[in-house]
Enzyme design. Structure first.
Site, PDB file in Angstrom:
ATOM      1  CB  THR A  38      -0.922  -0.002   1.233  1.00 22.57           C
ATOM      2  OG1 THR A  38      -1.550  -1.280   1.345  1.00 22.57           O
ATOM      3  CG2 THR A  38      -1.987   1.077   1.126  1.00 22.57           C
ATOM      4  CB  ILE A  39       3.867   2.153   1.967  1.00 29.37           C
ATOM      5  CG1 ILE A  39       3.164   2.088   3.337  1.00 29.37           C
ATOM      6  CG2 ILE A  39       4.938   3.244   1.945  1.00 29.37           C
ATOM      7  CD1 ILE A  39       4.049   1.612   4.481  1.00 29.37           C
ATOM      8  CE  LYS A  66      -3.898  -2.798   3.796  1.00 35.91           C
ATOM      9  NZ  LYS A  66      -2.542  -2.911   3.262  1.00 35.91           N
ATOM     10  CG  ASP A  69     -16.689   4.133  -2.826  1.00 40.87           C
ATOM     11  OD1 ASP A  69     -17.343   3.306  -3.497  1.00 40.87           O
ATOM     12  OD2 ASP A  69     -17.158   5.233  -2.467  1.00 40.87           O
ATOM     13  CB  ALA A  70     -14.060   4.144  -7.031  1.00 43.48           C
ATOM     14  CG  LEU A  74      -9.853   2.914  -7.291  1.00 41.63           C
ATOM     15  CD1 LEU A  74     -10.060   2.999  -5.791  1.00 41.63           C
ATOM     16  CD2 LEU A  74      -8.702   3.828  -7.707  1.00 41.63           C
ATOM     17  CD  GLU A 114      -5.099  -6.329   3.327  1.00 41.30           C
ATOM     18  OE1 GLU A 114      -4.064  -6.828   2.886  1.00 41.30           O
ATOM     19  OE2 GLU A 114      -5.230  -5.961   4.517  1.00 41.30           O
ATOM     20  CG  HIS A 138      -3.185  -7.026   7.421  1.00 42.20           C
ATOM     21  ND1 HIS A 138      -3.170  -5.995   6.529  1.00 42.20           N
ATOM     22  CD2 HIS A 138      -2.032  -6.923   8.125  1.00 42.20           C
ATOM     23  CE1 HIS A 138      -2.055  -5.293   6.674  1.00 42.20           C
ATOM     24  NE2 HIS A 138      -1.355  -5.844   7.657  1.00 42.20           N
ATOM     25  NE  ARG A 141       4.319  -0.188   8.855  1.00 40.12           N
ATOM     26  CZ  ARG A 141       5.316  -0.436   8.003  1.00 40.12           C
ATOM     27  NH1 ARG A 141       5.176  -1.299   7.033  1.00 40.12           N
ATOM     28  NH2 ARG A 141       6.453   0.213   8.105  1.00 40.12           N
TER      29      ARG A 141
HETATM   30  C1  5RP Z   1       0.562  -3.065   5.608  1.00 36.58           C
HETATM   31  C2  5RP Z   1       0.601  -4.297   4.790  1.00 36.58           C
HETATM   32  C3  5RP Z   1       1.886  -5.047   4.675  1.00 36.58           C
HETATM   33  O1  5RP Z   1       2.183  -5.200   3.336  1.00 36.58           O
HETATM   34  C4  5RP Z   1       1.815  -6.403   5.347  1.00 36.58           C
HETATM   35  O2  5RP Z   1       1.475  -6.241   6.699  1.00 36.58           O
HETATM   36  C5  5RP Z   1       3.147  -7.133   5.296  1.00 36.58           C
HETATM   37  O3  5RP Z   1       4.190  -6.342   5.769  1.00 36.58           O
HETATM   38  P1  5RP Z   1       4.950  -6.620   7.167  1.00 36.58           P
HETATM   39  O4  5RP Z   1       5.367  -8.066   7.155  1.00 36.58           O
HETATM   40  O5  5RP Z   1       6.120  -5.667   7.135  1.00 36.58           O
HETATM   41  O6  5RP Z   1       3.964  -6.328   8.277  1.00 36.58           O
HETATM   42  O7  5RP Z   1      -0.373  -4.659   4.160  1.00 36.58           O
HETATM   43  O8  5RP Z   1      -0.694  -2.461   5.494  1.00 36.58           O
END
Ligand code: 5RP
Length: 229
Positions: A38-39, A66, A69-70, A74, A114, A138, A141
């Site tokens: 994403t970054i 991620k 919308d749209a 996208l 996600e 997920h 982070r």
């Molecule tokens: C952040 C993510 C990262 O791509 C995913 O969490 C994997 O990275 P890391 O192992 O460094 O946490 O989607 O939004």
């Protein structure tokens, strides 16, 4: 295609493509999937997807957009840049996921939902009914940075999603030591970002992930429950 072992995905959450290349030059041959994080998507746009797929056409390239919308617009931007898979965030309206999936099918690609933050099992049933085959479990982070550890609730949720027939990707600050937590579950993909990118020896780190996956899943012959592409 079905896989006997969980696949390994590297997440490129770099701030520039030139920085991402420092990682891919070393470890592209070691991984199955290259994620335009994403970054990196925000930093470089879909150019990052296009350039990485051009460099590594044999790899699955995932655009971790991620999408909230749209969905159709996208998704089309990502697939026109030759993404194989894209992500839609779990809080998006079901029509966003459906729209993205319809576009994915035009291009022979796929959509992952996600699961970052709040979602419900009713939504999971709705995604499945809409034809979604992949989800990404997920640990956020930011939640991880605030101290959230992998819990029994996480492991049980991953197992239940797999039991529902989803191909489940697991991610979120994954370290090698976390992998045994998921043993016995037919995980489709493990994503490692910082654990590979920031390792003193990224090649050794990627190879160690692969070796550990082989050790933990190789004996079981577990495999995925749904088609992945
Ligand atoms: C952040 C993510 C990262 O791509 C995913 O969490 C994997 O990275 P890391 O192992 O460094 O946490 O989607 O939004």
């Amino acid at each position: 295609m079905t896989h006997a072992l969980p696949l390994l995905q590297v997440a490129l959450d770099n701030h520039s493509l030139s920085d991402a290349y420092r990682t891919t030059r070393l470890i592209a041959p070691e991984v199955d999937i290259i994620e335009v994080g994403t970054i990196l998507c925000v930093a470089e746009g879909v150019r990052a997807v296009r350039d990485l797929k051009a460099l590594y056409p044999e790899k699955i390239v995932l655009a971790d957009a991620k999408i909230a919308d749209a969905g159709q617009i996208l998704a089309r931007m990502c697939f026109e840049a030759h993404a194989d898979w894209i992500t839609v965030i779990c809080c998006a309206d079901i029509n966003t996921a459906k729209g993205a999936l319809a576009v994915a099918k035009e291009y022979g690609g796929d959509v992952q939902i996600e699961l970052t933050g709040f979602w419900t099992w009713e939504q999971a049933a709705a995604w499945r009914d809409a034809g979604i085959r992949q989800v990404v479990y997920h640990r956020s982070r930011d939640a991880q940075a605030a101290g959230a550890a992998w819990s029994d609730a996480d492991i049980n949720a991953v197992r239940r999603l797999a039991d529902m027939g989803f191909n489940v990707t697991v991610t979120g600050g994954l370290a090698l030591e976390d992998l045994p937590l998921f043993q016995g579950i037919p995980v489709h993909v493990f994503i490692a970002g910082r654990s590979i990118r920031d390792a003193a020896d990224p090649v050794a780190a990627a190879r160690q992930f692969k070796r550990t996956i082989q050790q933990l899943w190789g004996q079981e012959g577990t495999c995925c429950t749904a088609q992945s592409r």
